[in-house]
Design a protein around this motif. Sequence first.
Motif, PDB file in Angstrom:
ATOM      1  N   LEU A 237       0.824  -1.199   0.000  1.00 27.05           N
ATOM      2  CA  LEU A 237       0.000   0.000   0.000  1.00 27.05           C
ATOM      3  C   LEU A 237       0.864   1.257   0.000  1.00 27.05           C
ATOM      4  O   LEU A 237       0.515   2.270  -0.608  1.00 27.05           O
ATOM      5  N   ARG A 259      -6.530  -4.919   9.621  1.00 23.19           N
ATOM      6  CA  ARG A 259      -7.253  -4.168   8.593  1.00 23.19           C
ATOM      7  C   ARG A 259      -7.488  -2.719   9.014  1.00 23.19           C
ATOM      8  O   ARG A 259      -7.567  -1.824   8.171  1.00 23.19           O
ATOM      9  N   VAL A 262      -4.821  -0.458   7.720  1.00 22.53           N
ATOM     10  CA  VAL A 262      -4.965  -0.124   6.304  1.00 22.53           C
ATOM     11  C   VAL A 262      -5.980   1.005   6.131  1.00 22.53           C
ATOM     12  O   VAL A 262      -5.743   1.975   5.403  1.00 22.53           O
TER      13      VAL A 262
END
Length: 438
Positions: A237, A259, A262
């Motif tokens: 990312l 998660r 992110v």
Amino acid sequence: MFAEDIDKIRRAGRHLVNRFNLLLDSAKIEIGSLSLQPEPFIFDALLDNILEEISPLIHQHQHRFDIERPAQVGMIVADLNRLRQIFIYPLRFAATTTMRGVITLRVQRLSGDEIDTLEVIITDTGPSLSSEHLNALLTPFAVPPDTTRQLDEGCGLALSRQLCELMGGTFQAVPRTAGGVRFTIRIPLSTLRNAEEVSPPAYLPQPDLVLITTTQARVLQSALEQFGWQVQSEASLAHVLNRLYRPPAAILMDVPENRDLVVATLQAAGWQDVPIIWLTDNVESTGSTDYAVWPGETEQVIQTVQVVLSRRSRTAMSRTILVIDDEPPTRLMIRRALESDGWVVLEANNGQIGATIWRTNKPQLVIMDMTLPDVDGLVLLREVRADLETPVIVVSERTLRREELELLASIGAVVLQKGRYRRGDLLELVRKLIWERL
């Protein structure tokens, strides 16, 4: 049988036209009448296009293809079409002169004090060639000393060398001791002063989808691109956030351990509205439409992407144009022209994929070739236009018959002849056809 003969004649005719065009360009360079048309563009997109074009030959001749390239070469200023010719002919030569060989491609951008240099090295393990033979292949209008098939397969090498030197670069081809040829191509990139003289494009190509997976990334990327999306595969990312100047329509990535991290990272970057499609091998966790099983069936992943994107605003789709053409160079040039004018471009390399994208995405306009590998373009056009009243521009290499022109006119299609229209002509026609429907 008759259809096969017609197809052979068509391919032979196209081959002769290509040979004639090569000789014509060489002659123009010799007399100083060929001028370059530099423009700023992302070299990595051009390289991806070249690799896409050469890939069928690589597979056909069962080669191993080793590629070494930087994460990003970046923006350069050059004649895009001529630069593509410089690289494609040595790659074609390497791919077609042997079977089950090894072809290597190394690309790097060499930094200098005042000017950078683009260096491309291509090697193959084909048959041994003499220096005399290679020199003949690199000399316009010369005939190699023997009658091997390299005469046909090396017909573009002389033009590659001429164009490279016209750009101020060097083009070397030397026989390798173990067999095959080593091509070394070096081209000086425009200085900052020269680059500033060329206005940057209003819109730089950006991916629709970003793919971050450690499992069969190439397979999934190819499947998504076949459906018409532009896909960029990245390792992390962080790489995505560093390399993209605007957010994509969606991100597909492996389910991480955290998660929330992110999501927080995307929020910090101002990308909080970008949907994430989590890729997982746990079938039980796919109850949500934000999950897709991978590795698995590509159709299920594509369906998930469609569902997720359908939730988003369709503002971008109001500026979508579909290009259907089996020739990658043609698609690239049309894409560059349209994207510089702010249009979102979808691509298809055959009629079946083109029809699927057309019916699914309902673009504002379609630009298509009449000669497609799997279906007659006129048949495809009539079938889809029976359901959708999409404006169509037909870009044809051959001269159409009167009855074909009359039929195209009756369903509202406009015809442009390949090689006989300018970039401005295409953009003006696109705007006119779309504005007429507003």
